[in-house]
Design a protein around this motif. Sequence first.
Motif, PDB file in Angstrom:
ATOM      1  N   PRO A 195       0.829  -1.204   0.000  1.00 40.64           N
ATOM      2  CA  PRO A 195       0.000   0.000   0.000  1.00 40.64           C
ATOM      3  C   PRO A 195       0.871   1.265   0.000  1.00 40.64           C
ATOM      4  O   PRO A 195       1.896   1.321   0.669  1.00 40.64           O
ATOM      5  CB  PRO A 195      -0.803  -0.125   1.297  1.00 40.64           C
ATOM      6  N   GLY A 196       0.446   2.243  -0.772  1.00 35.00           N
ATOM      7  CA  GLY A 196       1.231   3.460  -0.917  1.00 35.00           C
ATOM      8  C   GLY A 196       2.018   3.491  -2.210  1.00 35.00           C
ATOM      9  O   GLY A 196       2.727   4.467  -2.480  1.00 35.00           O
ATOM     10  N   LEU A 197       1.911   2.425  -3.022  1.00 36.69           N
ATOM     11  CA  LEU A 197       2.585   2.424  -4.317  1.00 36.69           C
ATOM     12  C   LEU A 197       2.075   3.611  -5.135  1.00 36.69           C
ATOM     13  O   LEU A 197       0.863   3.870  -5.168  1.00 36.69           O
ATOM     14  CB  LEU A 197       2.280   1.120  -5.054  1.00 36.69           C
ATOM     15  N   PRO A 198       2.965   4.368  -5.788  1.00 34.76           N
ATOM     16  CA  PRO A 198       2.518   5.523  -6.577  1.00 34.76           C
ATOM     17  C   PRO A 198       1.400   5.160  -7.556  1.00 34.76           C
ATOM     18  O   PRO A 198       1.393   4.068  -8.137  1.00 34.76           O
ATOM     19  CB  PRO A 198       3.783   5.951  -7.314  1.00 34.76           C
ATOM     20  N   THR A 199       0.465   6.073  -7.719  1.00 33.82           N
ATOM     21  CA  THR A 199      -0.721   5.815  -8.541  1.00 33.82           C
ATOM     22  C   THR A 199      -0.375   5.395  -9.959  1.00 33.82           C
ATOM     23  O   THR A 199      -0.996   4.473 -10.517  1.00 33.82           O
ATOM     24  CB  THR A 199      -1.611   7.071  -8.574  1.00 33.82           C
TER      25      THR A 199
ATOM     26  N   THR B 278      -4.157 -13.969 -14.208  1.00 29.22           N
ATOM     27  CA  THR B 278      -3.429 -13.061 -13.327  1.00 29.22           C
ATOM     28  C   THR B 278      -4.429 -12.405 -12.381  1.00 29.22           C
ATOM     29  O   THR B 278      -5.616 -12.312 -12.694  1.00 29.22           O
ATOM     30  CB  THR B 278      -2.694 -11.948 -14.105  1.00 29.22           C
ATOM     31  N   PHE B 279      -3.953 -11.959 -11.239  1.00 25.90           N
ATOM     32  CA  PHE B 279      -4.785 -11.178 -10.328  1.00 25.90           C
ATOM     33  C   PHE B 279      -3.875 -10.290  -9.487  1.00 25.90           C
ATOM     34  O   PHE B 279      -2.704 -10.590  -9.275  1.00 25.90           O
ATOM     35  CB  PHE B 279      -5.702 -12.055  -9.471  1.00 25.90           C
ATOM     36  N   LEU B 280      -4.444  -9.175  -9.071  1.00 30.70           N
ATOM     37  CA  LEU B 280      -3.693  -8.121  -8.389  1.00 30.70           C
ATOM     38  C   LEU B 280      -4.373  -7.781  -7.080  1.00 30.70           C
ATOM     39  O   LEU B 280      -5.605  -7.669  -7.023  1.00 30.70           O
ATOM     40  CB  LEU B 280      -3.629  -6.884  -9.295  1.00 30.70           C
ATOM     41  N   SER B 281      -3.570  -7.592  -6.037  1.00 31.48           N
ATOM     42  CA  SER B 281      -4.136  -7.182  -4.750  1.00 31.48           C
ATOM     43  C   SER B 281      -3.060  -6.507  -3.905  1.00 31.48           C
ATOM     44  O   SER B 281      -1.856  -6.766  -4.086  1.00 31.48           O
ATOM     45  CB  SER B 281      -4.698  -8.398  -3.989  1.00 31.48           C
ATOM     46  N   PRO B 282      -3.486  -5.656  -2.956  1.00 32.52           N
ATOM     47  CA  PRO B 282      -2.511  -5.101  -2.010  1.00 32.52           C
ATOM     48  C   PRO B 282      -2.051  -6.189  -1.039  1.00 32.52           C
ATOM     49  O   PRO B 282      -2.768  -7.167  -0.797  1.00 32.52           O
ATOM     50  CB  PRO B 282      -3.311  -4.010  -1.294  1.00 32.52           C
ATOM     51  N   TYR B 283      -0.848  -6.004  -0.497  1.00 32.03           N
ATOM     52  CA  TYR B 283      -0.311  -6.959   0.481  1.00 32.03           C
ATOM     53  C   TYR B 283       0.415  -6.142   1.550  1.00 32.03           C
ATOM     54  O   TYR B 283       1.579  -5.761   1.368  1.00 32.03           O
ATOM     55  CB  TYR B 283       0.639  -7.938  -0.193  1.00 32.03           C
ATOM     56  N   PRO B 284      -0.262  -5.827   2.644  1.00 34.94           N
ATOM     57  CA  PRO B 284       0.263  -4.868   3.625  1.00 34.94           C
ATOM     58  C   PRO B 284       1.639  -5.211   4.198  1.00 34.94           C
ATOM     59  O   PRO B 284       2.412  -4.296   4.512  1.00 34.94           O
ATOM     60  CB  PRO B 284      -0.811  -4.875   4.725  1.00 34.94           C
ATOM     61  N   THR B 285       1.959  -6.490   4.346  1.00 33.24           N
ATOM     62  CA  THR B 285       3.241  -6.855   4.969  1.00 33.24           C
ATOM     63  C   THR B 285       4.345  -7.111   3.946  1.00 33.24           C
ATOM     64  O   THR B 285       5.414  -7.609   4.300  1.00 33.24           O
ATOM     65  CB  THR B 285       3.070  -8.115   5.839  1.00 33.24           C
ATOM     66  N   LEU B 286       4.120  -6.742   2.710  1.00 32.17           N
ATOM     67  CA  LEU B 286       5.112  -6.969   1.656  1.00 32.17           C
ATOM     68  C   LEU B 286       6.388  -6.177   1.955  1.00 32.17           C
ATOM     69  O   LEU B 286       6.328  -4.991   2.296  1.00 32.17           O
ATOM     70  CB  LEU B 286       4.527  -6.560   0.305  1.00 32.17           C
ATOM     71  N   ASP B 287       7.539  -6.823   1.818  1.00 37.51           N
ATOM     72  CA  ASP B 287       8.808  -6.162   2.127  1.00 37.51           C
ATOM     73  C   ASP B 287       9.463  -5.524   0.899  1.00 37.51           C
ATOM     74  O   ASP B 287      10.645  -5.176   0.917  1.00 37.51           O
ATOM     75  CB  ASP B 287       9.784  -7.157   2.774  1.00 37.51           C
ATOM     76  N   ALA B 288       8.694  -5.378  -0.175  1.00 34.24           N
ATOM     77  CA  ALA B 288       9.150  -4.699  -1.389  1.00 34.24           C
ATOM     78  C   ALA B 288       7.946  -3.982  -1.982  1.00 34.24           C
ATOM     79  O   ALA B 288       6.801  -4.323  -1.669  1.00 34.24           O
ATOM     80  CB  ALA B 288       9.737  -5.694  -2.381  1.00 34.24           C
ATOM     81  N   PRO B 289       8.154  -3.001  -2.842  1.00 31.87           N
ATOM     82  CA  PRO B 289       6.996  -2.319  -3.420  1.00 31.87           C
ATOM     83  C   PRO B 289       6.074  -3.249  -4.201  1.00 31.87           C
ATOM     84  O   PRO B 289       4.853  -3.087  -4.172  1.00 31.87           O
ATOM     85  CB  PRO B 289       7.636  -1.266  -4.332  1.00 31.87           C
ATOM     86  N   ILE B 290       6.660  -4.233  -4.922  1.00 31.42           N
ATOM     87  CA  ILE B 290       5.871  -5.105  -5.802  1.00 31.42           C
ATOM     88  C   ILE B 290       6.433  -6.524  -5.723  1.00 31.42           C
ATOM     89  O   ILE B 290       7.652  -6.725  -5.617  1.00 31.42           O
ATOM     90  CB  ILE B 290       5.946  -4.625  -7.270  1.00 31.42           C
ATOM     91  N   ALA B 291       5.547  -7.515  -5.794  1.00 35.22           N
ATOM     92  CA  ALA B 291       5.983  -8.909  -5.892  1.00 35.22           C
ATOM     93  C   ALA B 291       5.130  -9.627  -6.926  1.00 35.22           C
ATOM     94  O   ALA B 291       3.910  -9.445  -6.978  1.00 35.22           O
ATOM     95  CB  ALA B 291       5.875  -9.612  -4.538  1.00 35.22           C
ATOM     96  N   LEU B 292       5.779 -10.416  -7.755  1.00 33.94           N
ATOM     97  CA  LEU B 292       5.087 -11.272  -8.719  1.00 33.94           C
ATOM     98  C   LEU B 292       5.321 -12.705  -8.271  1.00 33.94           C
ATOM     99  O   LEU B 292       6.482 -13.125  -8.081  1.00 33.94           O
ATOM    100  CB  LEU B 292       5.628 -11.077 -10.133  1.00 33.94           C
ATOM    101  N   THR B 293       4.232 -13.450  -8.105  1.00 38.04           N
ATOM    102  CA  THR B 293       4.347 -14.798  -7.560  1.00 38.04           C
ATOM    103  C   THR B 293       3.621 -15.796  -8.434  1.00 38.04           C
ATOM    104  O   THR B 293       2.452 -15.601  -8.789  1.00 38.04           O
ATOM    105  CB  THR B 293       3.770 -14.857  -6.125  1.00 38.04           C
ATOM    106  N   ALA B 294       4.317 -16.856  -8.796  1.00 37.27           N
ATOM    107  CA  ALA B 294       3.731 -18.025  -9.454  1.00 37.27           C
ATOM    108  C   ALA B 294       4.035 -19.223  -8.553  1.00 37.27           C
ATOM    109  O   ALA B 294       4.784 -19.098  -7.579  1.00 37.27           O
ATOM    110  CB  ALA B 294       4.344 -18.217 -10.842  1.00 37.27           C
ATOM    111  N   TRP B 295       3.478 -20.363  -8.877  1.00 32.98           N
ATOM    112  CA  TRP B 295       3.723 -21.540  -8.038  1.00 32.98           C
ATOM    113  C   TRP B 295       5.231 -21.828  -8.010  1.00 32.98           C
ATOM    114  O   TRP B 295       5.855 -22.121  -9.032  1.00 32.98           O
ATOM    115  CB  TRP B 295       2.972 -22.753  -8.560  1.00 32.98           C
ATOM    116  N   GLY B 296       5.834 -21.717  -6.817  1.00 33.96           N
ATOM    117  CA  GLY B 296       7.249 -22.020  -6.644  1.00 33.96           C
ATOM    118  C   GLY B 296       8.212 -20.980  -7.171  1.00 33.96           C
ATOM    119  O   GLY B 296       9.429 -21.205  -7.143  1.00 33.96           O
ATOM    120  N   HIS B 297       7.711 -19.839  -7.641  1.00 33.91           N
ATOM    121  CA  HIS B 297       8.576 -18.804  -8.219  1.00 33.91           C
ATOM    122  C   HIS B 297       8.105 -17.418  -7.773  1.00 33.91           C
ATOM    123  O   HIS B 297       6.906 -17.152  -7.750  1.00 33.91           O
ATOM    124  CB  HIS B 297       8.562 -18.874  -9.743  1.00 33.91           C
ATOM    125  N   GLN B 298       9.071 -16.564  -7.464  1.00 35.25           N
ATOM    126  CA  GLN B 298       8.697 -15.217  -7.016  1.00 35.25           C
ATOM    127  C   GLN B 298       9.770 -14.202  -7.412  1.00 35.25           C
ATOM    128  O   GLN B 298      10.974 -14.493  -7.387  1.00 35.25           O
ATOM    129  CB  GLN B 298       8.507 -15.189  -5.505  1.00 35.25           C
TER     130      GLN B 298
END
Length: 207
Positions: free
Chosen positions: A129-133, A149-169
């Motif tokens: 949350p807080g990622l520039p518009t 694909t799907f997009l959602s906020p993740y409050p405890t994320l330790d980076a601005p953005i994360a892309l996650t697939a099964w077993g890969h991030q």
Amino acid sequence: MSKSARNQQARKKNARKKNALTQRQVPWGGIAFFTVIGLVAVVAIGYAFVQSRPSSADGASSIKGVVVKDGLSRNHVSGTVSYDGNPPMGGDHDPVWQNCDGRVYDQALRNENAVHSLEHGAVWITYRPGLPTAQLDALKAKVERTDYTFLSPYPTLDAPIALTAWGHQLKLQDAGDARVDRFLRAFVKGPQTPEPGAACDGAKDTP
């Protein structure tokens, strides 16, 4: 026949013999042998080159920064699962998947439902949350035009953005990073998918 005529005839005969002895013969046997060796070498080199190229099956190796996790469990469970990553890359999950047919959610999702979507071949894009518009809008546009694909906020994320697939991030600092598109091409319904062809809609449609 005069002596001079006989001498001239003898010289011509000797010249013909010398030419016959010194004339080079084409070594067809040697040419054929080395041609075969050359062809074998070309085939071997070509095969080695093809084998060394990264394929879609190991796309992670060609994208800098991708973290890979193997041996993830896939049991259907009820209740909360304690995952060892945020967001999780796989593991036990809820029997109901999160709809992931190009969905944009404005609230955080349950890990357990999202992980089930990863099992079906989806890529889950999360942002702090807080990622520039402008960056958020760019991610929304990618998701809305990309199935699985799907997009959602993740409050405890330790980076601005994360892309996650099964077993890969892949975690990123900016939505404009070229690796976003590369990750989507490699892993949306990619070879890492445990259940290829499984649905990405018709299930949970709310956070």
